[in-house]
Design a protein around this motif. Structure first.
Motif, short mmCIF file in Angstrom:
data_model
loop_
_atom_site.label_atom_id
_atom_site.label_comp_id
_atom_site.label_asym_id
_atom_site.label_seq_id
_atom_site.Cartn_x
_atom_site.Cartn_y
_atom_site.Cartn_z
N LEU A 1 0.85 -1.19 0.00
CA LEU A 1 0.00 0.00 0.00
C LEU A 1 0.89 1.23 0.00
O LEU A 1 1.90 1.27 0.70
CB LEU A 1 -0.91 0.01 1.23
CG LEU A 1 -1.96 1.11 1.30
CD1 LEU A 1 -2.98 0.98 0.17
CD2 LEU A 1 -2.68 1.07 2.65
N GLY B 1 -4.71 4.64 5.58
CA GLY B 1 -3.77 3.59 5.20
C GLY B 1 -3.59 2.56 6.29
O GLY B 1 -3.57 1.35 6.02
N PHE C 1 0.53 5.61 0.14
CA PHE C 1 -0.40 6.71 0.36
C PHE C 1 0.39 7.97 0.69
O PHE C 1 1.54 7.89 1.14
CB PHE C 1 -1.39 6.37 1.49
CG PHE C 1 -0.74 5.84 2.74
CD1 PHE C 1 -0.27 6.71 3.73
CD2 PHE C 1 -0.58 4.47 2.92
CE1 PHE C 1 0.34 6.21 4.86
CE2 PHE C 1 0.03 3.98 4.07
CZ PHE C 1 0.49 4.85 5.04
#
Length: 145
Positions: free
Chosen positions: A12, A24, A14
């Motif tokens: 991930l 997140g 962000f």
């Protein structure tokens, strides 16, 4: 971190701003739970993730333009490995803080505002490593399951 694992890595990225960091952390926690993170480790992982990522937002990008935080998680049968990467300022002295708890005041009014994050991270993880290369910070957190 050990790359031998039969589980898929969760990734991930962000923006390193407070609201996006909160989203997140929630997304990562949910994905880890869906992928089999044992329930007894869920809170520990979420707290350590929140402390580490908030340090990036508040300190690594303090006074410079924020960029992204990249988080890679590898959930294996016996362990969870998380690498948090950013292009912000390095940790002071290029080393992980000792994680000693902040000194508590004698009254509620004298309690310190910070100083507990690294203590919590040290207490909740099985191993912590930090590397800086190619202008990026890489904080590696391992949780034995």
């Amino acid at each position: 971190m050990n790359r031998k694992c039969d589980k898929k890595c969760l990734e991930l990225s962000f923006p390193a701003v407070e609201a996006e960091a909160s989203k997140g952390i929630a997304t990562l926690s949910a994905r880890l739970t869906q992928n089999g993170l044992p329930e007894h480790k869920t809170d520990d992982v979420k707290i350590a993730l929140a402390e580490a990522i908030n340090n990036v937002v508040e300190h690594a990008y303090s006074g410079i333009a924020s960029a992204n935080v990249q988080v890679n998680c590898r959930l294996c049968k016996e362990r969870l490995e998380i690498v948090i990467s950013d292009s912000g300022a390095p940790l002071p002295g290029l080393r992980i803080p000792d994680g000693k708890p902040a000194q508590l005041g004698s009254s509620i009014q004298n309690l310190p505002e910070g100083g507990f994050g690294w203590f919590l991270i040290h207490q909740l993880t099985s191993e912590i490593r930090y590397e800086r290369y190619d202008g990026n910070n890489h904080l590696c957190l391992r949780f034995d399951l």
